[in-house]
Design an enzyme around this catalytic site. Structure first.
Site, PDB file in Angstrom:
ATOM      1  N   ALA A   1      -1.757   5.941   0.893  1.00 28.69           N
ATOM      2  CA  ALA A   1      -3.019   5.106   1.083  1.00 28.69           C
ATOM      3  C   ALA A   1      -3.253   4.604   2.430  1.00 28.69           C
ATOM      4  O   ALA A   1      -2.133   4.300   3.311  1.00 28.69           O
ATOM      5  CB  ALA A   1      -3.013   3.822   0.147  1.00 28.69           C
TER       6      ALA A   1
ATOM      7  N   LEU B   1       0.880  -1.201  -0.225  1.00 30.09           N
ATOM      8  CA  LEU B   1      -0.180  -0.131  -0.037  1.00 30.09           C
ATOM      9  C   LEU B   1       0.833   1.212  -0.131  1.00 30.09           C
ATOM     10  O   LEU B   1       1.813   1.443   0.795  1.00 30.09           O
ATOM     11  CB  LEU B   1      -0.842  -0.068   1.243  1.00 30.09           C
ATOM     12  CG  LEU B   1      -2.256  -0.592   1.177  1.00 30.09           C
ATOM     13  CD1 LEU B   1      -2.986  -0.309   2.778  1.00 30.09           C
ATOM     14  CD2 LEU B   1      -3.139   0.014   0.154  1.00 30.09           C
ATOM     15  N   ASP B   2       0.680   2.164  -0.888  1.00 28.65           N
ATOM     16  CA  ASP B   2       1.594   3.427  -0.917  1.00 28.65           C
ATOM     17  C   ASP B   2       1.302   4.211   0.426  1.00 28.65           C
ATOM     18  O   ASP B   2       0.051   3.876   1.099  1.00 28.65           O
ATOM     19  CB  ASP B   2       0.879   4.411  -2.102  1.00 28.65           C
ATOM     20  CG  ASP B   2       1.064   3.819  -3.373  1.00 28.65           C
ATOM     21  OD1 ASP B   2       2.070   2.845  -3.502  1.00 28.65           O
ATOM     22  OD2 ASP B   2       0.277   4.090  -4.425  1.00 28.65           O
ATOM     23  N   PRO B   3       2.411   4.971   0.545  1.00 32.02           N
ATOM     24  CA  PRO B   3       2.320   5.671   1.994  1.00 32.02           C
ATOM     25  C   PRO B   3       0.996   6.567   1.947  1.00 32.02           C
ATOM     26  O   PRO B   3       0.404   6.710   3.123  1.00 32.02           O
ATOM     27  CB  PRO B   3       3.583   6.618   1.975  1.00 32.02           C
ATOM     28  CG  PRO B   3       4.607   5.724   1.095  1.00 32.02           C
ATOM     29  CD  PRO B   3       3.501   4.948   0.218  1.00 32.02           C
TER      30      PRO B   3
ATOM     31  N   ARG C   1      -4.277   4.144  -8.963  1.00 30.82           N
ATOM     32  CA  ARG C   1      -3.714   5.321  -9.659  1.00 30.82           C
ATOM     33  C   ARG C   1      -3.695   5.428 -11.035  1.00 30.82           C
ATOM     34  O   ARG C   1      -3.968   6.540 -11.635  1.00 30.82           O
ATOM     35  CB  ARG C   1      -2.243   5.536  -9.067  1.00 30.82           C
ATOM     36  CG  ARG C   1      -2.097   5.861  -7.443  1.00 30.82           C
ATOM     37  CD  ARG C   1      -0.499   6.017  -7.262  1.00 30.82           C
ATOM     38  NE  ARG C   1       0.229   4.823  -7.343  1.00 30.82           N
ATOM     39  CZ  ARG C   1       1.379   4.721  -7.663  1.00 30.82           C
ATOM     40  NH1 ARG C   1       2.226   5.703  -8.392  1.00 30.82           N
ATOM     41  NH2 ARG C   1       2.091   3.527  -7.731  1.00 30.82           N
TER      42      ARG C   1
END
EC number: 5.4.99.25
Length: 309
Positions: free
Chosen positions: A52, A48-50, A182
């Site tokens: 998110a 998970l992206d930071p 994204r």
């Protein structure tokens, strides 16, 4: 001859379904959980992206052997697309690369969704973990290189418009492995002629784990206040989910104690009796409620591929 090093930490095993906060990286989250649980091994099932938040399944100990089965599962995200700007990272973190004063009408957004449902071709973001000639795309992008990332097929099972504001639209998507939300935002903006990027992203489901299994990081960190070590670790362990739950989509085989012993030694066992399966590509075996092995059944014989202590 030197003795092999004893692994640091406890041989604790199981899944922790973390509710990851924003501005906290997935690798950072795994390190924190490993430290809190004093675990020998830890890993996660899907970055998970930071920016998110939401579900980050973390495997401890032997559960790390089941990570591929969770990574292959369906995922559900809730996300917000902000119109008017495309960004280098396709989210709030990047620089603006294109802008527009246009804003899409709700009916235009709704008419777009069917073309993004089913099997679609998607080009991953420039800032992604995709490897290009052996290097991660995000490393090349940070060095200022523009790389050609080939499109690939991804599966979108469901895409729902949840709400519309002038500058934003809110969605929910259920998708398969490898889908970049994204990239959906980027492509929506291009197709609608207004540009767009992700401004909020939350993962609420990673098969087979539901939202009700999530544990906020703050709740776990609060347990550090328990001074007694054994009491603190017991309180943390209460949040763990049995390793076998990650395999609920596979065929389940009950084996005897004798068969379990043979399987743990890496040996196959013959399945006898009425109704015994003849062939199955992937099966997990348990004995007395404990996970023993993952393997395949061929010609009535269960052959272990991964075994568990």
């Amino acid at each position: 001859m030197s003795k092999p090093r004893k692994p640091k930490g406890r041989p604790v095993s199981g899944w922790l379904i973390l509710d990851k906060p924003v501005d906290f990286g997935s690798t950072e989250a795994v390190s924190k959980i490993k430290w809190l649980f004093n675990a020998q091994k830890a890993g996660h099932a899907g970055t998970l992206d930071p920016l998110a938040s939401g579900m980050l399944p973390i495997a401890l100990g032997d559960a790390t052997k089941t990570v591929p089965y969770v990574m292959d599962g369906r995922k559900i995200y809730e996300f917000t697309v902000t119109w008017g700007e495309e960004r280098s990272t396709d989210d709030l973190e990047g620089e603006v690369t294109a802008a527009s004063d246009q804003r899409p009408a709700e009916e235009d957004i709704r008419s777009l969704l069917p073309s993004y449902t089913g099997t679609i071709n998607q080009i991953p973001p420039q800032f992604s973990a995709i490897k290009i000639a052996g290097e991660r795309a995000y490393d090349l992008a940070r060095d200022g290189e523009t790389v050609e990332i080939p499109s690939r097929e991804v599966e979108i099972f469901r895409l729902t418009l949840l709400g519309v504001e002038r500058d934003k639209a809110h969605f929910e998507v259920e998708c398969g492995k490898g889908t970049y939300v994204r990239a959906l935002a980027r492509d929506f903006g291009r197709d609608l002629g207004c540009h767009g990027h992700i401004s909020e992203l939350r993962r609420t489901f990673v098969a087979p784990f539901g939202e009700d299994k999530m544990v906020p990081l703050a709740e776990l960190v609060a347990l550090e206040a328990i001074e007694d070590r054994d009491e603190r670790l017991a309180a943390l362990d209460a949040f763990l989910i049995d390793t076998a739950e990650a395999l609920s989509n596979l065929t389940h085989l009950l084996v005897s104690d004798d068969q379990a012993y043979r399987l743990k030694m890496g040996n196959p066992v013959i399945l006898r009796g009425h109704g015994a399966p003849i062939a199955e590509a992937e099966v997990y075996a348990t004995a007395r409620g404990k996970l023993v092995a993952i393997g395949e059944i061929d010609q009535g014989e269960f052959r272990p591929k991964r075994v568990f202590g």
